[in-house]
Design a protein around this motif. Structure first.
Motif, PDB file in Angstrom:
ATOM      1  N   ARG A   1       0.935  -1.533  -0.262  1.00  0.00           N
ATOM      2  CA  ARG A   1       0.033  -0.152   0.185  1.00  0.00           C
ATOM      3  C   ARG A   1       1.048   1.541   0.365  1.00  0.00           C
ATOM      4  N   MET A   2       2.183   1.097   0.348  1.00  0.00           N
ATOM      5  CA  MET A   2       3.377   2.550   0.868  1.00  0.00           C
ATOM      6  C   MET A   2       3.053   2.561  -0.333  1.00  0.00           C
ATOM      7  N   ILE A   3       4.062   1.597  -1.642  1.00  0.00           N
ATOM      8  CA  ILE A   3       4.329   1.654  -2.193  1.00  0.00           C
ATOM      9  C   ILE A   3       3.091   2.629  -3.891  1.00  0.00           C
ATOM     10  N   THR A   4       1.476   1.756  -3.463  1.00  0.00           N
ATOM     11  CA  THR A   4       0.620   2.010  -4.125  1.00  0.00           C
ATOM     12  C   THR A   4       0.732   3.989  -4.568  1.00  0.00           C
ATOM     13  N   LEU A   5       0.510   4.308  -2.403  1.00  0.00           N
ATOM     14  CA  LEU A   5       0.444   4.911  -2.409  1.00  0.00           C
ATOM     15  C   LEU A   5       1.518   6.550  -2.462  1.00  0.00           C
ATOM     16  N   LEU A   6       2.594   6.311  -2.473  1.00  0.00           N
ATOM     17  CA  LEU A   6       3.195   6.933  -3.145  1.00  0.00           C
ATOM     18  C   LEU A   6       3.607   7.104  -4.689  1.00  0.00           C
ATOM     19  N   ILE A   7       3.599   6.125  -5.433  1.00  0.00           N
ATOM     20  CA  ILE A   7       3.323   5.956  -6.322  1.00  0.00           C
ATOM     21  C   ILE A   7       2.524   7.263  -7.016  1.00  0.00           C
ATOM     22  N   ASP A   8       0.374   7.027  -6.721  1.00  0.00           N
ATOM     23  CA  ASP A   8      -0.088   7.828  -6.596  1.00  0.00           C
ATOM     24  C   ASP A   8       0.358   8.870  -7.236  1.00  0.00           C
ATOM     25  N   ASP A   9       0.501   9.190  -5.852  1.00  0.00           N
ATOM     26  CA  ASP A   9       1.026  11.005  -5.419  1.00  0.00           C
ATOM     27  C   ASP A   9       1.688  11.181  -6.569  1.00  0.00           C
ATOM     28  N   ALA A  10       2.936   9.934  -6.779  1.00  0.00           N
ATOM     29  CA  ALA A  10       4.179  12.187  -7.349  1.00  0.00           C
ATOM     30  C   ALA A  10       3.356  11.417  -8.782  1.00  0.00           C
TER      31      ALA A  10
ATOM     32  N   ALA B   1       0.029  12.425  -9.427  1.00  0.00           N
ATOM     33  CA  ALA B   1      -0.583  13.613  -9.311  1.00  0.00           C
ATOM     34  C   ALA B   1       0.313  14.915  -9.348  1.00  0.00           C
ATOM     35  N   GLU B   2       1.279  15.138  -8.493  1.00  0.00           N
ATOM     36  CA  GLU B   2       1.733  15.902  -7.915  1.00  0.00           C
ATOM     37  C   GLU B   2       2.477  16.465  -9.504  1.00  0.00           C
ATOM     38  N   THR B   3       3.520  15.843 -10.268  1.00  0.00           N
ATOM     39  CA  THR B   3       3.965  16.210 -11.008  1.00  0.00           C
ATOM     40  C   THR B   3       2.819  16.434 -12.564  1.00  0.00           C
ATOM     41  N   ARG B   4       1.734  15.922 -12.017  1.00  0.00           N
ATOM     42  CA  ARG B   4       0.824  16.756 -13.593  1.00  0.00           C
ATOM     43  C   ARG B   4       0.112  17.581 -12.669  1.00  0.00           C
ATOM     44  N   ARG B   5      -0.066  17.602 -11.581  1.00  0.00           N
ATOM     45  CA  ARG B   5      -0.149  19.096 -11.612  1.00  0.00           C
ATOM     46  C   ARG B   5       0.691  20.259 -11.429  1.00  0.00           C
ATOM     47  N   ARG B   6       2.116  20.266 -11.674  1.00  0.00           N
ATOM     48  CA  ARG B   6       3.080  20.905 -12.014  1.00  0.00           C
ATOM     49  C   ARG B   6       3.210  21.194 -13.216  1.00  0.00           C
ATOM     50  N   ALA B   7       3.264  20.431 -14.282  1.00  0.00           N
ATOM     51  CA  ALA B   7       3.151  20.506 -15.664  1.00  0.00           C
ATOM     52  C   ALA B   7       1.823  21.152 -15.894  1.00  0.00           C
ATOM     53  N   ALA B   8       1.025  21.119 -15.049  1.00  0.00           N
ATOM     54  CA  ALA B   8      -0.386  22.186 -16.183  1.00  0.00           C
ATOM     55  C   ALA B   8       0.389  23.559 -15.826  1.00  0.00           C
ATOM     56  N   GLU B   9       0.486  23.540 -14.103  1.00  0.00           N
ATOM     57  CA  GLU B   9       0.879  24.635 -13.913  1.00  0.00           C
ATOM     58  C   GLU B   9       2.279  25.212 -14.858  1.00  0.00           C
ATOM     59  N   LEU B  10       3.616  24.688 -15.289  1.00  0.00           N
ATOM     60  CA  LEU B  10       4.688  24.768 -15.617  1.00  0.00           C
ATOM     61  C   LEU B  10       4.944  25.481 -17.337  1.00  0.00           C
ATOM     62  N   ALA B  11       3.403  24.442 -18.087  1.00  0.00           N
ATOM     63  CA  ALA B  11       3.932  24.036 -18.967  1.00  0.00           C
ATOM     64  C   ALA B  11       4.518  23.783 -19.917  1.00  0.00           C
TER      65      ALA B  11
ATOM     66  N   VAL C   1       9.044  16.580 -11.022  1.00  0.00           N
ATOM     67  CA  VAL C   1       8.437  15.171 -10.485  1.00  0.00           C
ATOM     68  C   VAL C   1       8.652  15.443  -9.006  1.00  0.00           C
ATOM     69  N   GLY C   2       7.716  15.734  -8.265  1.00  0.00           N
ATOM     70  CA  GLY C   2       7.842  14.863  -6.858  1.00  0.00           C
ATOM     71  C   GLY C   2       7.041  14.829  -6.125  1.00  0.00           C
ATOM     72  N   PHE C   3       7.070  14.619  -5.047  1.00  0.00           N
ATOM     73  CA  PHE C   3       5.312  14.392  -3.938  1.00  0.00           C
ATOM     74  C   PHE C   3       4.888  15.443  -3.313  1.00  0.00           C
ATOM     75  N   SER C   4       3.613  15.859  -3.519  1.00  0.00           N
ATOM     76  CA  SER C   4       2.736  16.696  -2.909  1.00  0.00           C
ATOM     77  C   SER C   4       3.619  17.240  -1.651  1.00  0.00           C
ATOM     78  N   PRO C   5       2.534  18.363  -1.093  1.00  0.00           N
ATOM     79  CA  PRO C   5       4.360  18.903  -0.508  1.00  0.00           C
ATOM     80  C   PRO C   5       3.405  18.317   1.099  1.00  0.00           C
ATOM     81  N   GLU C   6       1.892  17.806   1.496  1.00  0.00           N
ATOM     82  CA  GLU C   6       1.651  16.530   2.690  1.00  0.00           C
ATOM     83  C   GLU C   6       2.876  15.216   2.441  1.00  0.00           C
ATOM     84  N   ARG C   7       2.326  14.635   1.043  1.00  0.00           N
ATOM     85  CA  ARG C   7       3.831  13.508   1.629  1.00  0.00           C
ATOM     86  C   ARG C   7       4.501  13.577   1.539  1.00  0.00           C
TER      87      ARG C   7
END
Length: 392
Positions: A259-268, A270-280, A295-301
């Motif tokens: 579950r840890m692997i899944t959680l960290l992969i999914d977070d990375a 999602a956060e990378t997609r968010r940054r890509a949308a922002e930085l284009a 590429v990175g984790f969200s602040p919380e993770r």
């Protein structure tokens, strides 16, 4: 259940057909892309095979189920490919970089590196990341037309700077092997690397965190109850308790890791997609020019991931059992370096060839190359041969 399809290729993905090429030009690889050939060459290298008998945390004789450098590397590959696929990146390049990231590690994990760096302090030092570059550009001798593996520019760039720029404000002096190589090939050391290289770096973090927790639990260095106090791990353990009340033992440990692997992969992802949308970024070179990691984790993770590292450092990496092993291992590396420097005829024939005409620094570098390539068991056997220390 159908397998998840790969995302459409991202605009900012590396493209093998647009590679900056190899230092020595070669004809195309038929059905394989340039990055696929890079990954295959690494898999078939001698340095890659030797990872099977190099320490991750526990030396090889501690047990068959603890990670080695090889099993760790394969786990990094799995995580890197998962993230690259989800983001629409080049999976072959991400795999090649994950495969190569630990090729330069000497025997006995970070203890071996610390001691070898100290031995090399007067000769430019030792850095395992720079040594990985040296392995793939100089030390592997498999092909008639060139030294090393003649990997693509993008793979070499990712090997040397997957953690970020190496030149510019706040950067340390370049390690010897990298400074030497960039005299003949510009790897854009002042920029960030490709997204695929950043994926390999975060995959290394995920694999380290999750699987060192697993190995530490197996070794009895801490308990699941202690891990429950950590923010991210505690969340996972609480979820397992809700889904599987009363689950204990190896099934619980495995479920925590899964579950840890899944959680960290999914977070990375999602956060990378968010940054890509922002930085284009519109290309791989745009990623290099962003001036920050894409590429990175969200602040919380990221806080939760940092807490895992902070927990593991004293409870596992500095555990008396590990430190005792590593202190002894460090003495082996120190003795070998001193012995080889004092008498180069103790080296194998192929390694002592031409030593008489070398400067002291060149001799030291060659000896460091030899030691860095050794497995744990070979280093112990060499120490026993030279110092009659079979019972060390």
């Amino acid at each position: 259940m159908a397998l998840a399809a790969a995302e459409p290729r991202a605009d900012w993905a590396a493209r093998a057909e647009e590679s900056r090429g190899r230092l020595v030009a070669e004809p195309p690889g038929g059905s394989r892309s340039a990055f696929r050939r890079d990954a295959d060459r690494i898999i078939h290298s001698s340095a890659f095979r030797r990872l099977a008998y190099k320490t991750q945390v526990f030396t090889y004789h501690e047990g068959d189920h603890y990670r080695t450098r090889l099993t760790h590397t394969l786990e990094v590959v799995q995580v890197a490919r998962s993230i690259a696929r989800a983001l629409g990146l080049d999976e072959d390049l991400a795999e090649a970089l994950a495969l190569a990231h630990d090729l330069g590690h000497p025997p006995f994990a970070h203890a071996g590196e610390r001691v070898l760096h100290a031995c090399m302090a007067s000769y430019g030092g030792f850095d395992h990341n720079a040594q990985s570059l040296r392995v793939v550009t100089r030390l592997e001798n498999r092909y008639p037309g060139f030294d090393g593996l003649n990997l693509s520019w993008e793979t070499l760039e990712g090997i040397v700077k997957h953690n970020g720029p190496l030149t510019g404000p706040g950067c340390k002096p370049l390690p010897h092997a990298i400074a030497e190589h960039v005299e003949t090939q510009d790897l854009w050391l002042g920029s960030w690397p490709s997204a695929e290289a950043q994926v390999a770096a975060i995959a290394d973090d995920i694999a380290y965190d999750v699987h060192d927790l697993d190995d530490g639990l197996r070794a009895g260095m801490f308990t699941v109850e202690e891990l429950a106090a950590l923010p991210l791990v505690g969340e996972v353990i609480a979820g397992i308790a809700a889904d599987w009340p009363g689950l204990v033992g190896s099934r619980l440990v495995h479920e925590v890791g899964r579950r840890m692997i899944t959680l960290l992969i999914d977070d990375a992802v999602a956060e990378t997609r968010r940054r890509a949308a922002e930085l284009a970024p519109a290309s791989a070179d745009d990623v290099r020019r962003l001036g920050r990691a894409l590429v990175g984790f969200s602040p919380e993770r990221a806080v939760g991931e940092r807490a895992i590292k902070d927990f593991l450092f004293p409870r596992m990496y500095r555990h008396p059992r590990v430190m005792s092993e590593m202190d002894a291992a460090g003495r082996v590396v120190r003795d070998l370096f001193g012995g080889y420097m004092a008498d180069s005829f103790t080296l194998p024939v192929e390694w002592r060839a031409g030593m008489d005409g070398r400067t002291e620094e060149e001799r030291a570098r060659r000896i460091a190359d030899f030691i860095a390539g050794q497995t744990d068991r070979y280093a112990l056997a060499e120490h026993a041969r030279l110092f009659d220390s079979a019972n060390l």
